[in-house]
Design a protein around this motif. Structure first.
Motif, PDB file in Angstrom:
ATOM      1  N   ARG A  24     -18.588  -8.276  39.905  1.00  0.00           N
ATOM      2  CA  ARG A  24     -17.688  -7.820  40.213  1.00  0.00           C
ATOM      3  C   ARG A  24     -17.796  -6.524  40.769  1.00  0.00           C
ATOM      4  O   ARG A  24     -17.330  -6.181  42.204  1.00  0.00           O
ATOM      5  CB  ARG A  24     -16.544  -7.877  39.444  1.00  0.00           C
ATOM      6  CG  ARG A  24     -15.774  -9.180  39.269  1.00  0.00           C
ATOM      7  CD  ARG A  24     -14.545  -9.279  38.455  1.00  0.00           C
ATOM      8  NE  ARG A  24     -14.669  -8.640  37.013  1.00  0.00           N
ATOM      9  CZ  ARG A  24     -14.429  -9.382  35.874  1.00  0.00           C
ATOM     10  NH1 ARG A  24     -13.916 -10.462  35.791  1.00  0.00           N
ATOM     11  NH2 ARG A  24     -14.662  -8.869  34.878  1.00  0.00           N
ATOM     12  N   GLY A  69      -9.605 -13.206  36.729  1.00  0.00           N
ATOM     13  CA  GLY A  69      -8.663 -12.923  37.619  1.00  0.00           C
ATOM     14  C   GLY A  69      -7.433 -13.653  37.863  1.00  0.00           C
ATOM     15  O   GLY A  69      -6.389 -13.308  37.738  1.00  0.00           O
ATOM     16  N   GLU A  70      -7.566 -15.030  37.319  1.00  0.00           N
ATOM     17  CA  GLU A  70      -6.513 -16.054  37.306  1.00  0.00           C
ATOM     18  C   GLU A  70      -5.587 -15.456  36.194  1.00  0.00           C
ATOM     19  O   GLU A  70      -4.229 -15.467  36.510  1.00  0.00           O
ATOM     20  CB  GLU A  70      -7.113 -17.418  37.241  1.00  0.00           C
ATOM     21  CG  GLU A  70      -6.084 -18.329  37.017  1.00  0.00           C
ATOM     22  CD  GLU A  70      -6.376 -19.769  36.579  1.00  0.00           C
ATOM     23  OE1 GLU A  70      -5.479 -20.545  36.299  1.00  0.00           O
ATOM     24  OE2 GLU A  70      -7.564 -19.983  36.506  1.00  0.00           O
ATOM     25  N   LYS A  72      -4.985 -12.669  34.944  1.00  0.00           N
ATOM     26  CA  LYS A  72      -4.328 -11.201  35.288  1.00  0.00           C
ATOM     27  C   LYS A  72      -3.102 -11.651  36.469  1.00  0.00           C
ATOM     28  O   LYS A  72      -2.237 -11.116  36.492  1.00  0.00           O
ATOM     29  CB  LYS A  72      -5.217 -10.439  35.988  1.00  0.00           C
ATOM     30  CG  LYS A  72      -6.067  -9.907  34.724  1.00  0.00           C
ATOM     31  CD  LYS A  72      -7.313  -8.844  35.333  1.00  0.00           C
ATOM     32  CE  LYS A  72      -8.142  -8.336  34.038  1.00  0.00           C
ATOM     33  NZ  LYS A  72      -9.143  -7.661  34.723  1.00  0.00           N
ATOM     34  N   MET A  73      -3.389 -12.421  37.435  1.00  0.00           N
ATOM     35  CA  MET A  73      -2.315 -12.634  38.405  1.00  0.00           C
ATOM     36  C   MET A  73      -1.377 -13.622  37.702  1.00  0.00           C
ATOM     37  O   MET A  73      -0.032 -13.174  38.166  1.00  0.00           O
ATOM     38  CB  MET A  73      -3.118 -13.635  39.500  1.00  0.00           C
ATOM     39  CG  MET A  73      -3.774 -12.743  40.567  1.00  0.00           C
ATOM     40  SD  MET A  73      -4.471 -13.858  41.943  1.00  0.00           S
ATOM     41  CE  MET A  73      -3.002 -14.046  42.797  1.00  0.00           C
ATOM     42  N   TYR A  92      -1.766  -7.101  42.781  1.00  0.00           N
ATOM     43  CA  TYR A  92      -2.872  -7.507  43.433  1.00  0.00           C
ATOM     44  C   TYR A  92      -3.211  -6.223  44.377  1.00  0.00           C
ATOM     45  O   TYR A  92      -4.288  -5.982  44.462  1.00  0.00           O
ATOM     46  CB  TYR A  92      -2.902  -8.833  44.037  1.00  0.00           C
ATOM     47  CG  TYR A  92      -4.185  -9.290  44.631  1.00  0.00           C
ATOM     48  CD1 TYR A  92      -4.921 -10.397  43.568  1.00  0.00           C
ATOM     49  CD2 TYR A  92      -4.701  -8.971  45.569  1.00  0.00           C
ATOM     50  CE1 TYR A  92      -6.005 -10.762  43.925  1.00  0.00           C
ATOM     51  CE2 TYR A  92      -5.946  -9.431  46.110  1.00  0.00           C
ATOM     52  CZ  TYR A  92      -6.771 -10.383  45.122  1.00  0.00           C
ATOM     53  OH  TYR A  92      -7.968 -10.747  45.411  1.00  0.00           O
ATOM     54  N   HIS A  97      -6.056  -1.913  41.002  1.00  0.00           N
ATOM     55  CA  HIS A  97      -6.829  -2.863  41.248  1.00  0.00           C
ATOM     56  C   HIS A  97      -7.811  -2.711  42.239  1.00  0.00           C
ATOM     57  O   HIS A  97      -9.101  -2.671  41.848  1.00  0.00           O
ATOM     58  CB  HIS A  97      -5.728  -4.202  41.691  1.00  0.00           C
ATOM     59  CG  HIS A  97      -6.674  -5.416  41.801  1.00  0.00           C
ATOM     60  ND1 HIS A  97      -6.251  -6.618  42.691  1.00  0.00           N
ATOM     61  CD2 HIS A  97      -7.601  -5.828  41.247  1.00  0.00           C
ATOM     62  CE1 HIS A  97      -7.005  -7.295  42.469  1.00  0.00           C
ATOM     63  NE2 HIS A  97      -8.088  -7.065  41.647  1.00  0.00           N
ATOM     64  N   CYS A 105     -10.117  -8.974  40.886  1.00  0.00           N
ATOM     65  CA  CYS A 105     -10.379 -10.117  41.280  1.00  0.00           C
ATOM     66  C   CYS A 105     -11.769 -10.604  42.008  1.00  0.00           C
ATOM     67  O   CYS A 105     -12.232  -9.789  42.634  1.00  0.00           O
ATOM     68  CB  CYS A 105      -9.422 -10.630  42.411  1.00  0.00           C
ATOM     69  SG  CYS A 105      -9.504 -12.597  43.007  1.00  0.00           S
ATOM     70  N   GLN A 128     -11.375 -21.637  41.695  1.00  0.00           N
ATOM     71  CA  GLN A 128     -10.427 -20.592  41.531  1.00  0.00           C
ATOM     72  C   GLN A 128      -9.354 -20.479  42.536  1.00  0.00           C
ATOM     73  O   GLN A 128      -8.084 -20.023  42.559  1.00  0.00           O
ATOM     74  CB  GLN A 128     -10.939 -19.231  41.072  1.00  0.00           C
ATOM     75  CG  GLN A 128     -11.726 -19.058  39.964  1.00  0.00           C
ATOM     76  CD  GLN A 128     -10.729 -19.438  38.663  1.00  0.00           C
ATOM     77  OE1 GLN A 128     -10.774 -20.349  37.903  1.00  0.00           O
ATOM     78  NE2 GLN A 128      -9.516 -18.980  38.988  1.00  0.00           N
ATOM     79  N   TYR A 132      -5.323 -20.228  42.087  1.00  0.00           N
ATOM     80  CA  TYR A 132      -4.625 -19.155  42.889  1.00  0.00           C
ATOM     81  C   TYR A 132      -3.735 -19.860  43.637  1.00  0.00           C
ATOM     82  O   TYR A 132      -2.292 -19.355  43.809  1.00  0.00           O
ATOM     83  CB  TYR A 132      -5.664 -18.102  43.679  1.00  0.00           C
ATOM     84  CG  TYR A 132      -6.185 -17.285  42.820  1.00  0.00           C
ATOM     85  CD1 TYR A 132      -5.485 -16.000  42.247  1.00  0.00           C
ATOM     86  CD2 TYR A 132      -7.513 -17.316  42.568  1.00  0.00           C
ATOM     87  CE1 TYR A 132      -6.148 -15.085  41.381  1.00  0.00           C
ATOM     88  CE2 TYR A 132      -8.236 -16.339  41.889  1.00  0.00           C
ATOM     89  CZ  TYR A 132      -7.636 -15.329  41.106  1.00  0.00           C
ATOM     90  OH  TYR A 132      -8.128 -14.376  40.504  1.00  0.00           O
ATOM     91  N   VAL A 160      -6.523 -11.223  49.379  1.00  0.00           N
ATOM     92  CA  VAL A 160      -7.996 -10.972  49.428  1.00  0.00           C
ATOM     93  C   VAL A 160      -8.567 -10.110  50.338  1.00  0.00           C
ATOM     94  O   VAL A 160      -9.468  -9.064  50.276  1.00  0.00           O
ATOM     95  CB  VAL A 160      -9.032 -12.322  49.480  1.00  0.00           C
ATOM     96  CG1 VAL A 160     -10.207 -12.263  49.296  1.00  0.00           C
ATOM     97  CG2 VAL A 160      -8.335 -13.197  48.091  1.00  0.00           C
TER      98      VAL A 160
END
Length: 197
Positions: A24, A69-70, A72-73, A92, A97, A105, A128, A132, A160
């Motif tokens: 990441r 990431g999923e 956390k969202m 986000y 972040h 993410c 993913q 999302y 994104v």
């Protein structure tokens, strides 16, 4: 599971978590096996007890990074049951972040790699994206499933893209402006940070 099997599983998980953070931060090409094993406090020679190859490790680490990431969202969407979409957008597109790519993410950092990657990486990335889209769709308002899905696609693309650009520009004020403007537009407030000329 015996003690040695438990220790092996723990070491493997540690290497995976480190690799997920590092890809990441640096992308797929950068982290080397020796560096990852050293950071995990393990010997380079022990690598093959856990993974068949570097590609095997990178594929598993990418899948882990994407799944993190999923979670956390979903957590951000649950913070305010009255406005789950706004909570998700605010979390986000936050400076927190932006400034923590190692825990952020992975859709942002793995997009280019997935586009050029093998089928397994593309499938992990696609999984993913689909999750999302479902999460954003669940947080949206609307009765028409086609409109909700289209809004989820636009929202995810904007999230994104804005995070990617906010990390890539040198000017901190422009970076903040990108986050605030896109968040405001997505939430329908039109809010933005004025740019200094």
């Amino acid at each position: 599971m015996g003690h040695s099997q438990a220790a092996k599983a723990e070491s493997r998980e540690k290497v995976l978590r480190i690799a997920a953070r590092r890809i990441r931060e640096e992308g797929m090409a950068r982290p080397g096996v020796a560096d990852l094993m050293k950071e995990a406090g393990l010997t380079h020679g022990g690598f093959y007890k856990h993974f068949s190859s570097r590609d095997d490790l990178m594929a598993q680490a990418a899948a882990l990074a994407l799944a993190d990431g999923e979670h956390k969202m979903a957590e951000a969407a649950r913070k305010d049951p009255e406005a789950p979409r706004s909570g998700l957008i605010d979390a986000y597109l936050s400076s927190r972040h932006r400034d923590a790519p190692g825990t952020g993410c992975a859709l942002v950092t793995l997009g280019a790699s997935a586009g050029r990657g093998d089928e397994a990486l593309k499938e992990s990335y696609e999984l993913q994206v689909r999750r999302y889209l479902e999460l954003i769709g669940e947080a949206a308002q609307g009765d028409d499933p086609d409109d909700v899905r289209a809004d989820a696609m636009v929202t995810l693309s904007a999230l994104v893209g804005a995070l990617l650009m906010s990390r890539a520009v040198a000017d901190p004020e422009l970076s903040d402006e990108i986050l605030a403007t896109v968040a405001g537009r997505l939430k329908g407030t039109g809010a933005r940070v004025p740019a200094e000329v």
